[in-house]
Enzyme design. Structure first.
Site, PDB file in Angstrom:
ATOM      1  N   THR A 169      -3.044   4.267   8.611  1.00  0.00           N
ATOM      2  CA  THR A 169      -4.145   5.062   9.184  1.00  0.00           C
ATOM      3  C   THR A 169      -5.528   4.486   8.913  1.00  0.00           C
ATOM      4  OG1 THR A 169      -4.183   6.379   7.168  1.00  0.00           O
ATOM      5  CG2 THR A 169      -2.874   7.235   9.021  1.00  0.00           C
ATOM      6  N   GLU A 197       0.696   4.112   1.338  1.00  0.00           N
ATOM      7  CA  GLU A 197       0.966   4.750   2.635  1.00  0.00           C
ATOM      8  C   GLU A 197       2.055   3.983   3.395  1.00  0.00           C
ATOM      9  OE1 GLU A 197      -2.421   5.602   5.239  1.00  0.00           O
ATOM     10  OE2 GLU A 197      -1.047   5.350   6.941  1.00  0.00           O
ATOM     11  N   HIS A 224       0.863  -1.188   0.000  1.00  0.00           N
ATOM     12  CA  HIS A 224       0.000   0.000   0.000  1.00  0.00           C
ATOM     13  C   HIS A 224       0.902   1.241   0.000  1.00  0.00           C
ATOM     14  CE1 HIS A 224      -2.786   3.098   1.417  1.00  0.00           C
ATOM     15  NE2 HIS A 224      -3.766   2.297   1.013  1.00  0.00           N
ATOM     16  N   ASN A 269      -9.805   1.824   3.513  1.00  0.00           N
ATOM     17  CA  ASN A 269     -10.833   2.042   4.544  1.00  0.00           C
ATOM     18  C   ASN A 269     -12.207   1.584   4.056  1.00  0.00           C
ATOM     19  OD1 ASN A 269     -12.665   4.670   4.159  1.00  0.00           O
ATOM     20  ND2 ASN A 269     -10.690   5.016   3.160  1.00  0.00           N
TER      21      ASN A 269
HETATM   22  S1  SF4 Z   1      -8.554   8.530   5.811  1.00  0.00           S
HETATM   23 FE1  SF4 Z   1      -8.531  10.753   5.447  1.00  0.00          FE
HETATM   24  S2  SF4 Z   1      -8.096  11.734   7.436  1.00  0.00           S
HETATM   25 FE2  SF4 Z   1      -7.570   9.537   7.577  1.00  0.00          FE
HETATM   26  S3  SF4 Z   1      -5.376   9.501   7.135  1.00  0.00           S
HETATM   27 FE3  SF4 Z   1      -6.456   9.075   5.208  1.00  0.00          FE
HETATM   28  S4  SF4 Z   1      -6.679  11.067   4.220  1.00  0.00           S
HETATM   29 FE4  SF4 Z   1      -6.138  11.448   6.380  1.00  0.00          FE
END
Ligand code: SF4
Length: 356
Positions: free
Chosen positions: A196, A158, A156, A256
């Site tokens: 995150t 990130e 990923h 997410n």
């Molecule tokens: S989901 Fe949104 S607020 Fe959370 S780390 Fe990613 S970009 Fe930032």
């Protein structure tokens, strides 16, 4: 500055025209048909800021503006920005020297920053500040010679960016099962950090299993799983308890969004599916379904949710009840490269944050 040249654009799925969407049929079920609409859902502050950054860069510098990777993991957003003149590339060596390039919300490693400097690119860093916070933690713990167990998904963007801050100190832990096998140099000097956008429950299971093996494991100074990820999971947990079916609007590469499907199933939804667009909702998903839960990932514009609600209304699910578990009003200022206009004045939209 060399003049921009046309480069091949990565193949990104295009939006299907809504005109081809076949209406869903209103078939009888036992009980009252209704939708439970989770809130918060959709755009978070980091996504909003990143999308506005690309729009601002296009307004200020003109097309094309290059963007390294998808600015946020949503097909619709990427396609809309392409139409405005953004060109998405995988790596900065695909960007003509001297051009403007935006780094995505997921962040970049120092190697990418250096590569952009080597090409004399004008970089605009749209990394979400909450991702930058994790980068800083990685740098600090590496400086103190900790081994960092980074809970997240290998590959990923990130995770690549965070691991790139301290490659000699970071080991990625992909799952609770990997917590049982990962090896460390010195069990007395180990800390965990995380991506995150993970499942809160699964991450805590991974941490607990790590702590069984490494009792001196240190926690991050504050939550790495961001407020938006946590809020959307809390809301869908509440909805899922009462839902026969949950529909999550979001793209397949959106971490997410995929987690929301998993959480919905774990918390009682009889079925849960992810869709990019309303025309992906299948008639058979609705067989015998009285209550449909709906939510969306943090990179999803609200218009896509409204299109799903419209499709469901055609199938008799026009009764929509919002289930809200938190209020959100966080906004981030735009990347510093965009905070001042060409005359040096503070830009009138120095703050990101708007509803879509
Ligand atoms: S989901 Fe949104 S607020 Fe959370 S780390 Fe990613 S970009 Fe930032």
């Amino acid at each position: 500055m060399s003049s921009p040249v046309a480069l091949p654009v990565p193949q990104i799925p295009r939006r299907r025209p809504t005109a081809v969407r076949e209406s869903l049929q209103d078939r009888p079920v036992d009980g009252r048909k209704r939708v439970l609409l989770a809130a918060p859902r959709g755009y978070c502050a980091g996504v909003d800021r990143a999308v506005v950054a690309v729009e601002k860069a296009l307004q200020r510098y003109g097309a094309p503006v290059y963007v390294r990777k998808q600015i946020v993991h949503n097909i619709h957003v990427v396609t809309e920005l392409e139409a405005l003149g953004a060109i998405f590339v995988d790596e900065v060596d695909e960007v003509p020297e001297g051009s403007h390039v935006v780094f995505s919300a997921h962040g970049v490693s120092p190697m990418v920053v250096s590569a952009a400097e080597d090409r004399h690119l004008h970089a605009i860093d749209a990394t979400c500040p909450l991702v930058t916070k994790v980068h800083r933690e990685a740098v600090r713990f590496a400086r103190d010679d900790f081994e960092i167990l980074l809970i997240g998904h290998d590959g990923h963007e990130e995770v690549e960016g965070t691991a790139g801050e301290a490659p000699d100190h970071v080991t990625v832990v992909n799952s609770p099962a990997e917590a049982d096998t990962v090896e460390v140099r010195d069990p007395s000097k180990v800390v965990w950090l995380s991506q995150t956008t993970l499942s809160v429950d699964e991450t805590m299971e991974t941490v607990n299993r790590l702590r069984t093996r490494f009792p001196e494991l240190q926690d991050p100074p504050s939550d790495d799983i961001c407020y938006a990820t946590q809020n959307r999971q809390v809301a869908i947990k509440k909805v899922a308890r009462d839902a026969d079916l949950v529909i999550v609007v979001g793209s397949a590469n959106s971490s997410n969004s995929v987690r929301l499907v998993e959480v919905a199933r774990e918390y009682g939804a009889k079925a849960a599916y992810r869709v990019d667009y309303a025309d992906e909702v299948q008639q058979e998903w609705l067989d015998g379904v009285a209550t449909v839960g709906v939510t969306s990932g943090a990179s999803v514009p609200e218009v896509l949710v409204q299109e799903v609600l419209q499709a469901l209304a055609e199938a008799g699910y026009g009764d929509v009840e919002e289930v809200r578990t938190a209020e959100e009003d966080l906004m981030f200022s735009l990347p510093k490269e965009l905070r001042q206009d060409v005359t040096g004045q503070r830009d009138e939209r120095a703050l990101g944050g708007r509803s879509r």
